[in-house]
Motif scaffolding. Sequence first.
Motif, PDB file in Angstrom:
ATOM      1  N   ILE A 174       0.841  -1.202   0.000  1.00  0.00           N
ATOM      2  CA  ILE A 174       0.000   0.000   0.000  1.00  0.00           C
ATOM      3  C   ILE A 174       0.874   1.250   0.000  1.00  0.00           C
ATOM      4  N   VAL A 211      -5.811   3.054  -1.563  1.00  0.00           N
ATOM      5  CA  VAL A 211      -5.673   2.497  -0.213  1.00  0.00           C
ATOM      6  C   VAL A 211      -6.856   1.587   0.107  1.00  0.00           C
ATOM      7  N   ILE A 250      -6.579  -1.762  -2.117  1.00  0.00           N
ATOM      8  CA  ILE A 250      -5.528  -2.692  -1.689  1.00  0.00           C
ATOM      9  C   ILE A 250      -5.850  -3.264  -0.314  1.00  0.00           C
ATOM     10  N   SER A 251      -6.423  -2.444   0.560  1.00  0.00           N
ATOM     11  CA  SER A 251      -6.814  -2.947   1.882  1.00  0.00           C
ATOM     12  C   SER A 251      -7.886  -4.024   1.752  1.00  0.00           C
ATOM     13  N   THR A 269      -2.901   8.608   6.005  1.00  0.00           N
ATOM     14  CA  THR A 269      -2.824   8.646   4.545  1.00  0.00           C
ATOM     15  C   THR A 269      -2.859  10.084   4.039  1.00  0.00           C
TER      16      THR A 269
END
Length: 376
Positions: free
Chosen positions: A188, A242, A245-246, A268
């Motif tokens: 990430i 973010v 991908i999380s 972030t």
Amino acid sequence: MFERLRAMLIKEFIQVFRDPRMRIVLFVLPALQTIIFGYAVNMDVKNIPTAIFDRDNSSESRELAAIMASSGYFRIVKHIGSDDEARKLLDRGTVRLVLGFEHGFSEKLRGGETAPLQALLDGSDSNTAGVVMGYLARLATEYNGRLQSAYLSRLAGQTPRIGRVELASRAWFNPNLESPPFYVPAVITNILFVITMLLSSMAIVREKEIGTIEQVIVTPIRKGEFILGKTLPFVLIGYIDVFLISAVGALVFDTPVRGSLWLLFLATTLFLMSSLGIGLLISTVSHTQQQAMMSAFFIIFPAMLLSGFAFPIENMPEPAQWLTLLNPLRYYMVIIRGIFMKGVGFGIIWPQLAALAGIGVVVLLVAVARFKKTVG
């Protein structure tokens, strides 16, 4: 044919080398990257920050701790007195290992019994934790051999009962020492940095190349509004990346976010300030998109290597460790791994958040100032 080819080659070389910045990018930067990579890429695991929790406080426990410290693998940073202190040190990442000696450690050794040596490891870095367990097992075996030799020489001709140390290790945050929980947060970080920095580094220089920057300047829009308009789309793209991908990490690799999502959002945002600021700064000093891209890649790869992504920072030479203090990836890597794997709160990672905020503000201010000088 050869004359035409020769003329074309001369023209291309002149075009490439006539720009002093391009000469720096082609020859100076590769040499600098080689030096940085040579220092940062270190697969050895040494100087592991270690805390000692010695409830026994005997000559045997102190001797074993001294053996650990003199091995070169472990660096004793603190002696602690409670389990709560051990947890806080591991949560903050201050230490990667806590060695615990229980009451009666020396008595069991002298009585020919097995004395447990407790080792609590930070399992968030599965590779390092596995290597540390191997080091501990080897040193415990060597210490048992020394005990045996000492007792045999002391009691020659007799058959004594010889005690031994038995290692009892446990990895926190990642008990099975699996790789995905360690690498998903790092992915990430790296993807977010690469995408947002590359996009922002092209933002203003693209306007210069196509000749629309002058048209923008003469409009009523302010320069701050112009930069904000250039960066906000990339901020939204960063948030989406973010989230995606999380979600993939949680669904495919079983690495859910254990901490606060709001804290992840805040971290972030601060990280994007740094990455977008660096990209904008590159965009303001570059004349072509080619220059901007090459300059961005020169920053991206060293930043990744100096972030602790694959190589522990404490294993790097001291000058490289000082250099990592200027790297926003270092702080965001600690934050996102802490939120994903340890479920830490604001009280643990506020120093990293403050560092990200400081770097982001400074870089953005420099980029805005440079932009004003460029187009003002």
